[in-house]
Write a protein that holds these residues in place. Structure first.
Motif, short mmCIF file in Angstrom:
data_model
loop_
_atom_site.label_atom_id
_atom_site.label_comp_id
_atom_site.label_asym_id
_atom_site.label_seq_id
_atom_site.Cartn_x
_atom_site.Cartn_y
_atom_site.Cartn_z
N ALA A 37 57.48 -75.51 -39.94
CA ALA A 37 58.11 -74.70 -38.91
C ALA A 37 57.06 -74.13 -37.96
CB ALA A 37 58.92 -73.58 -39.54
N ASP A 38 55.95 -73.65 -38.52
CA ASP A 38 54.87 -73.13 -37.68
C ASP A 38 54.28 -74.23 -36.79
OD1 ASP A 38 55.24 -70.66 -38.85
OD2 ASP A 38 53.58 -70.87 -40.26
N GLN A 39 54.13 -75.42 -37.37
CA GLN A 39 53.60 -76.55 -36.61
C GLN A 39 54.51 -76.89 -35.44
OE1 GLN A 39 51.81 -80.92 -37.75
NE2 GLN A 39 53.81 -80.46 -38.61
N LEU A 40 55.82 -76.81 -35.64
CA LEU A 40 56.76 -77.12 -34.58
C LEU A 40 56.62 -76.16 -33.41
CD1 LEU A 40 59.97 -77.97 -36.65
CD2 LEU A 40 58.57 -79.58 -35.34
N GLY A 41 56.37 -74.88 -33.71
CA GLY A 41 56.20 -73.91 -32.65
C GLY A 41 54.97 -74.21 -31.79
N ASP A 132 71.69 -74.35 -30.99
CA ASP A 132 70.79 -73.22 -31.18
C ASP A 132 69.38 -73.68 -31.56
OD1 ASP A 132 70.67 -73.69 -33.99
OD2 ASP A 132 72.36 -72.36 -34.37
N GLY A 133 68.46 -72.72 -31.58
CA GLY A 133 67.06 -73.04 -31.82
C GLY A 133 66.81 -73.70 -33.15
N ARG A 134 67.52 -73.31 -34.18
CA ARG A 134 67.28 -73.89 -35.50
C ARG A 134 67.73 -75.35 -35.55
NH1 ARG A 134 68.46 -69.21 -40.08
NH2 ARG A 134 67.13 -67.63 -39.11
N MET A 443 59.04 -66.63 -26.48
CA MET A 443 60.33 -67.30 -26.58
C MET A 443 60.30 -68.41 -27.62
SD MET A 443 63.48 -67.44 -25.36
CE MET A 443 63.55 -66.76 -23.69
N VAL A 444 59.22 -69.18 -27.63
CA VAL A 444 59.08 -70.24 -28.62
C VAL A 444 59.03 -69.67 -30.03
CG1 VAL A 444 57.51 -72.02 -29.50
CG2 VAL A 444 58.01 -71.89 -27.05
N ALA A 445 58.28 -68.58 -30.21
CA ALA A 445 58.18 -67.97 -31.53
C ALA A 445 59.53 -67.46 -32.02
CB ALA A 445 57.18 -66.82 -31.49
N ASP A 446 60.39 -67.05 -31.09
CA ASP A 446 61.70 -66.50 -31.46
C ASP A 446 62.80 -67.56 -31.41
OD1 ASP A 446 63.24 -64.13 -32.19
OD2 ASP A 446 64.18 -64.31 -30.22
N LEU A 447 62.43 -68.81 -31.19
CA LEU A 447 63.44 -69.85 -31.00
C LEU A 447 64.42 -69.97 -32.18
CD1 LEU A 447 64.11 -71.70 -28.66
CD2 LEU A 447 62.79 -73.50 -29.76
N PRO A 448 63.97 -69.80 -33.43
CA PRO A 448 64.95 -69.88 -34.53
C PRO A 448 66.08 -68.86 -34.42
CG PRO A 448 62.73 -70.10 -35.39
CD PRO A 448 62.60 -69.69 -33.94
N ASN A 449 65.88 -67.85 -33.61
CA ASN A 449 66.92 -66.82 -33.45
C ASN A 449 67.69 -66.95 -32.14
OD1 ASN A 449 66.06 -65.45 -35.88
ND2 ASN A 449 64.31 -64.70 -34.71
N ALA A 451 70.32 -68.60 -29.42
CA ALA A 451 71.60 -69.30 -29.46
C ALA A 451 71.58 -70.61 -28.67
CB ALA A 451 72.71 -68.40 -28.94
N ASP A 452 70.68 -70.70 -27.68
CA ASP A 452 70.56 -71.93 -26.90
C ASP A 452 69.17 -71.95 -26.26
OD1 ASP A 452 70.61 -70.51 -24.33
OD2 ASP A 452 72.76 -70.27 -24.68
N LEU A 453 68.91 -72.98 -25.45
CA LEU A 453 67.58 -73.15 -24.86
C LEU A 453 67.51 -72.74 -23.40
CD1 LEU A 453 66.48 -76.62 -26.31
CD2 LEU A 453 66.29 -74.36 -27.34
N ASP A 454 68.58 -72.24 -22.83
CA ASP A 454 68.58 -71.95 -21.40
C ASP A 454 67.50 -70.94 -21.02
OD1 ASP A 454 70.62 -73.71 -20.97
OD2 ASP A 454 72.20 -72.20 -20.76
N GLY A 455 67.33 -69.92 -21.83
CA GLY A 455 66.33 -68.90 -21.51
C GLY A 455 64.92 -69.48 -21.46
N LEU A 456 64.64 -70.44 -22.32
CA LEU A 456 63.33 -71.08 -22.31
C LEU A 456 63.13 -71.89 -21.04
CD1 LEU A 456 60.71 -71.73 -23.86
CD2 LEU A 456 61.92 -73.64 -24.95
N PHE A 457 64.11 -72.68 -20.67
CA PHE A 457 63.98 -73.51 -19.47
C PHE A 457 63.88 -72.67 -18.20
CE2 PHE A 457 65.60 -77.01 -22.15
CZ PHE A 457 64.70 -77.99 -21.77
N ASP A 458 64.49 -71.49 -18.21
CA ASP A 458 64.40 -70.62 -17.03
C ASP A 458 62.97 -70.22 -16.74
OD1 ASP A 458 67.13 -70.72 -16.71
OD2 ASP A 458 67.52 -68.79 -17.69
#
Length: 464
Positions: A37-41, A132-134, A443-449, A451-458
């Motif tokens: 999981a850490d590697q994925l981040g 969602d992120g997970r 944002m990447v660190a909190d991705l498992p929490n 609900a979607d990826l829109d905030g990251l792409f913004d």
């Protein structure tokens, strides 16, 4: 010897694709080890910085324009560009962008890049499907595992036949990631793998002045998403695509190594992601490290010592000794896959980032002269396929040597979190707001929490 793929269940025939599909459709976020999981981040954070910068290159801009011009429903973001495209075209464009500056991730054998085909496909489908992120991260890991296992089951024969591992094996990883995010069941994912294999392509005839190498991962990401969408709609694919008489293993390699494909399936995740500090093909990095090591011993009069170099002998493992030998590259793309030029640039500049491989540097007489002094010899005694041993001779008779088995950014010589932050900042300065590195990392660190990826792409739209 019994065929490991011909064990019969009462209701079906077990093939390589169906065994993989069984495994991947059972994966959940809860089953992902903390280390993975850490590697994925780290993987995602690095990918995003590289893709943002790559989106502004000539190849990235062409693909951004192409995706926009195709029209269709606005499903997924094209990194670095405003607006959305269809998921298949967003995956295509992002894969090319992320591969456009030779700073994308690499596997531990320097055979392929996970990010361009797998992450590009997963990002597009996850955003489109509002997963969602997970779910997204689980699908990414599954896609990377599929790609790694299929590469291990076919290389080095696949590469030595002239096929490019990133797209040929990456299309299967892209299909797995996309398929999980689309909610495919075992049979549907088996079909997606078959349809992915029908679209596998990519040749090693790419080391020249053209943009060819940048293009190769794009169809893999696009085709993997396409395979998953069609399988979801009921289009069936060959379940013997990997081991069949005319399947991927026999067509692209010397058959399929069943042990390499299935070893540890369900207990081991053979995904080892390395990161690149230099803007060059990964097998060249050991030579760059050797050059920088020797350069660090030159003291204050570096340029005088560099001008006194009379010869550079680079010993490489036979796995790579015949590659990357162009001594006089003419373009950015050629320079990044030229070991002689990369070594000369490392000695001259003390670094090997995009600027060193571009513009007027390609025409500098001192760089051309130093490149011409590089001789590459095979040495099967070296420890690893990417190992390098360098000997540098100087006009006053001095000789310096360096040996690098594990390049900077590798599993045994990793880039630190601080290194990756600095790399992201370097690549996005002037393109994204000054606080983008911190915001994207958080944002990447909190991705498992999430609900979607829109905030990251913004956070990834380049300033006009």
């Amino acid at each position: 010897m019994p065929d490991p793929f011909r064990q019969r269940r009462p209701e079906t025939l077990i093939t390589a694709a169906s065994r993989l599909a069984d495994h991947f459709t059972s994966m959940t976020w809860d089953s992902v080890p903390t280390e993975q999981a850490d590697q994925l981040g780290r993987f995602l954070f690095d990918y995003l910085g590289v893709a943002v910068n790559g989106s502004q290159t000539a190849t990235g801009r062409i693909l951004g324009d192409f995706a926009a011009e195709q029209g269709g429903p606005e499903q997924a973001s094209v990194i670095g560009h405003a607006g959305r495209a269809t998921a298949v075209n967003a995956a295509f464009a992002n894969a090319v962008s992320e591969h456009s500056i030779e700073l994308d991730d690499i596997d531990e054998l320097a055979l392929f890049h996970y990010g361009p085909p797998v992450l590009s496909a997963a990002l597009a489908v996850a955003q489109w499907q509002r997963r969602d992120g997970r779910a997204f991260l689980t699908a990414v890991l599954a896609g990377c595992e599929a790609m790694s296992r299929i590469s291990r089951a076919t290389n080095n024969a696949l590469r030595n036949r002239g096929f490019h591992t990133t797209p040929t094996c990456g299309v299967f990883g892209a299909a797995v990631s996309a398929g999980l995010l689309l909610g495919l069941d075992r049979d549907q994912l088996t079909s997606a793998l078959g349809l992915a294999g029908a679209q596998a392509s990519g040749l090693m005839e790419m080391y020249g002045p053209s943009m060819q190498k940048r293009f190769n991962p794009g169809p893999a990401a696009r085709n993997g998403v396409t395979a998953a969408i069609l399988a979801q709609k009921g289009f069936t694919g060959a379940d013997t695509i990997l081991e069949g008489e005319r399947g991927f293993g026999n067509a692209f390699a010397d058959g399929l190594d069943a042990d390499a494909l299935l070893d540890g399936l369900g207990t081991d995740i053979p995904v080892l992601i390395e990161h690149k500090p230099y803007s060059a093909a990964r097998p060249i990095h050991n030579a760059i490290d050797c050059a920088l090591d020797i350069r660090s011993r030159m003291g204050d009069a570096v340029q005088r010592h560099v001008s006194d170099i009379t010869g550079i002998t680079v010993r490489r493992h036979p796995d790579w000794a015949g590659y990357h030998l162009n001594p006089a590259p003419q373009t950015f793309h050629e320079a990044q896959v030229s070991l002689p030029y990369a070594v000369a640039a490392a000695f001259t500049f003390g670094r090997a980032l995009p600027d060193q491989f571009a513009g007027e540097n390609l025409c500098r007489d001192d760089l051309r002269a130093l490149s011409a002094r590089v001789i590459v010899e095979p040495d099967e005694s070296l420890a690893r396929g990417v190992s390098c041993a360098m000997t540098v001779d100087f006009a006053d008779g001095r000789r310096e040597t360096s040996v690098v088995d594990d390049p900077k950014g590798s599993i045994l010589n990793p880039m630190t979190t601080a290194d990756l932050r600095e790399k992201f900042r370097f690549l996005t300065t002037g393109l994204l707001p000054a606080d983008a590195p911190e915001r994207v990392e958080a944002m990447v660190a909190d991705l498992p929490n999430q609900a979607d990826l829109d905030g990251l792409f913004d956070l990834l739209v380049v300033k006009a």
